[in-house]
Design an enzyme around this catalytic site. Structure first.
Site, PDB file in Angstrom:
ATOM      1  N   HIS A 227      -6.811   1.442   5.962  1.00 26.56           N
ATOM      2  CA  HIS A 227      -7.544   0.217   5.655  1.00 26.56           C
ATOM      3  C   HIS A 227      -7.102  -0.383   4.326  1.00 26.56           C
ATOM      4  CE1 HIS A 227     -11.271   1.025   8.434  1.00 26.56           C
ATOM      5  NE2 HIS A 227     -10.136   0.858   9.099  1.00 26.56           N
TER       6      HIS A 227
ATOM      7  N   TYR B 170     -16.868  -5.026   6.916  1.00 31.10           N
ATOM      8  CA  TYR B 170     -17.640  -4.040   7.661  1.00 31.10           C
ATOM      9  C   TYR B 170     -18.900  -4.659   8.262  1.00 31.10           C
ATOM     10  CZ  TYR B 170     -14.690  -0.169   6.200  1.00 31.10           C
ATOM     11  OH  TYR B 170     -13.623   0.687   6.017  1.00 31.10           O
TER      12      TYR B 170
ATOM     13  N   GLU C  50     -12.200   3.596  -0.002  1.00 32.70           N
ATOM     14  CA  GLU C  50     -11.260   2.489  -0.212  1.00 32.70           C
ATOM     15  C   GLU C  50     -11.402   1.909  -1.616  1.00 32.70           C
ATOM     16  OE1 GLU C  50     -12.331   0.152   3.215  1.00 32.70           O
ATOM     17  OE2 GLU C  50     -11.824   1.875   4.479  1.00 32.70           O
TER      18      GLU C  50
ATOM     19  N   TYR D 161       3.296   5.432   2.469  1.00 30.05           N
ATOM     20  CA  TYR D 161       3.839   4.280   3.173  1.00 30.05           C
ATOM     21  C   TYR D 161       3.355   2.998   2.507  1.00 30.05           C
ATOM     22  CZ  TYR D 161      -0.826   4.629   5.260  1.00 30.05           C
ATOM     23  OH  TYR D 161      -2.180   4.742   5.431  1.00 30.05           O
TER      24      TYR D 161
ATOM     25  N   GLN E  64       2.994  -0.905   8.983  1.00 25.18           N
ATOM     26  CA  GLN E  64       3.218   0.097   7.941  1.00 25.18           C
ATOM     27  C   GLN E  64       4.562   0.794   8.149  1.00 25.18           C
ATOM     28  OE1 GLN E  64      -0.191   0.275   9.434  1.00 25.18           O
ATOM     29  NE2 GLN E  64      -0.667  -1.146   7.781  1.00 25.18           N
TER      30      GLN E  64
ATOM     31  N   SER F 148       6.956   3.989   6.227  1.00 21.43           N
ATOM     32  CA  SER F 148       7.045   5.021   5.206  1.00 21.43           C
ATOM     33  C   SER F 148       8.116   4.687   4.192  1.00 21.43           C
ATOM     34  CB  SER F 148       7.373   6.379   5.849  1.00 21.43           C
ATOM     35  OG  SER F 148       6.304   6.835   6.636  1.00 21.43           O
TER      36      SER F 148
ATOM     37  N   GLY G  17      12.286  11.652  15.766  1.00 21.13           N
ATOM     38  CA  GLY G  17      12.587  10.227  15.727  1.00 21.13           C
ATOM     39  C   GLY G  17      12.450   9.658  14.328  1.00 21.13           C
TER      40      GLY G  17
ATOM     41  N   GLY H 265       9.962   9.515  12.633  1.00 19.65           N
ATOM     42  CA  GLY H 265       9.043  10.335  11.845  1.00 19.65           C
ATOM     43  C   GLY H 265       9.723  11.100  10.733  1.00 19.65           C
TER      44      GLY H 265
END
Length: 396
Positions: free
Chosen positions: A88, A98, A140, A191, A207, A209, A274, A276
């Site tokens: 978030h 929210y 957050e 990330y 996103q 990394s 992959g 990752g």
């Protein structure tokens, strides 16, 4: 902790609500996007909405949180909440949003369950929602404060200073603040979000990394092109592959993520498949740059050597560590030093007391985690990162 009056209500209604969460989440998103189309255009991943993964993740997280409240009331779901809070924050979510979610979620609950939602049931589930929401808001807020950012103000313009084709479907971008400042530090494994304006005017966010160690003037991300077929999956990665070049400026967030390299000298397992491999590369690069001597077992699985992004770099970084070993598996042959087939962590010699980090497709991570658990590695020592909605929540 759930109140005494709400606990029996949630326990009694959890099977009914849980079984309907798929329909509830679908109605929720339809209603919210009808009232707030800008959220779908500029915040939510349209690909994950089209393929249903975001709905599954929402249902799984609510079910997992409610189940923990009634079955394990003394346990804080910190790991689950930390992962969501980091996602978030990387999107710039604010506390006021929210309230929007609450309004449309409870409208969907009433719409799907009808008369089942008595005042007592509504009050109990309202308590569950705000327990989860307020915990996320607080987490957050702490993340924003750590970066010295106002709530939601995570974006800054960053210039592409380098581009490198890693494989036919993976490209790396070097990023530096457009004002010439240093990119700043981050924790290996984290990330950033990248926001791009697409041809239809939508500002979609994804996103990626950070795929090299901190400590330089620039950051590096590696973007794999996602072939989405008829759905809008891959619209950002495809846009970056086609259009982003040296000199272009992108909106990039501060770094977030809870899959981070721990301090100390305890053994590590870095297992990826992959794309990752990207957070693991940042970890390996940092270990090599700092002269680490801790034992490191590196596992990577891919379709073929040609599909393995940063293959030579990964091998070089492992060789730079005195107590590290690399174990490769490819579905297609082509590397004499690699095994053919699926990764088999269960067959490896692993040091005791290791901490494991997993990143890749969900089936790969489930298999590796199962192998590790059977080998006696404690569940709390196994950490993972999911690219996209976390479909593991509520299913494990």
């Amino acid at each position: 902790m759930l109140s005494e009056q709400s606990t029996p209500v949630i326990r009694a209604t959890l099977p009914v609500v849980g079984s309907a969460l798929g329909d509830i989440s679908e109605r929720f998103y339809v209603g919210m996007f009808d009232d707030h189309p800008e959220l779908l255009r500029d915040l939510f991943n349209r690909g994950n909405q089209a393929n249903g993964e975001q709905r599954q993740a929402l249902a799984g997280s609510i079910a997992a949180f409610a189940t923990m409240l009634v079955e394990r009331p003394d346990v804080r779901p910190d790991a689950m909440l930390a992962r969501i809070a980091n996602k978030h924050a990387a999107l710039g979510i604010t506390s006021g949003q929210y309230k929007i979610v609450h309004h449309h979620l409870f409208a969907a609950i009433v719409d799907v369950l009808g008369s089942t939602v008595t005042p007592d049931v509504a009050a109990a589930w309202d308590e569950v929602y705000w327990l989860m929401a307020n915990a996320l808001i607080a987490a957050e807020e702490r993340l924003y404060q750590e970066h010295r950012l106002a709530e939601g103000q995570v974006w800054r313009p960053m210039e592409i200073t380098g581009r490198r084709e890693e494989t036919p479907d993976a490209v790396s971008f070097m990023l530096q603040p457009a004002n010439g400042d240093s990119a700043g530090s981050f924790r290996p494994g984290q990330y950033v979000s990248v926001q791009v304006e697409l041809p239809d005017g939508a500002r979609q966010i994804r996103q990626y990394s950070l795929s090299a160690a901190p400590g330089t003037a620039h950051w590096r991300i590696t973007v794999k092109r996602v072939h989405g077929g008829a759905s809008p999956d891959g619209e950002v990665s495809s846009w970056l592959h086609r259009n982003a070049g040296v000199g272009d400026v992108l909106a990039v967030s501060a770094p977030f993520g809870d899959l981070v390299l721990p301090d100390g000298d305890s053994p590590l397992l870095l297992a990826s498949a992959g794309i990752g491999a990207t957070p693991m590369l940042a970890m390996l690069d940092h270990l090599a740059a700092t002269g680490a001597t801790r034992p490191v077992v590196v596992v990577h699985a891919d379709r073929s050597p040609a599909d393995h992004a940063h293959r030579d770099e990964q091998r070089r970084l492992v060789q730079a560590l005195p107590h590290a070993g690399l174990h490769l598996w490819y579905e297609e042959p082509g590397d004499e030093e690699a095994s053919v087939g699926q990764a088999d962590v269960g067959a490896l010699e692993l040091p005791s007391g290791l901490t494991a980090f997993l990143c890749g497709p969900l089936p790969f991570m489930r298999t590796v985690r199962g192998d590790l658990l059977r080998r006696g590695v404690p569940a709390e020592a196994i950490h993972y990162e999911v690219f996209g909605p976390d479909l593991w929540l509520g299913q494990d």
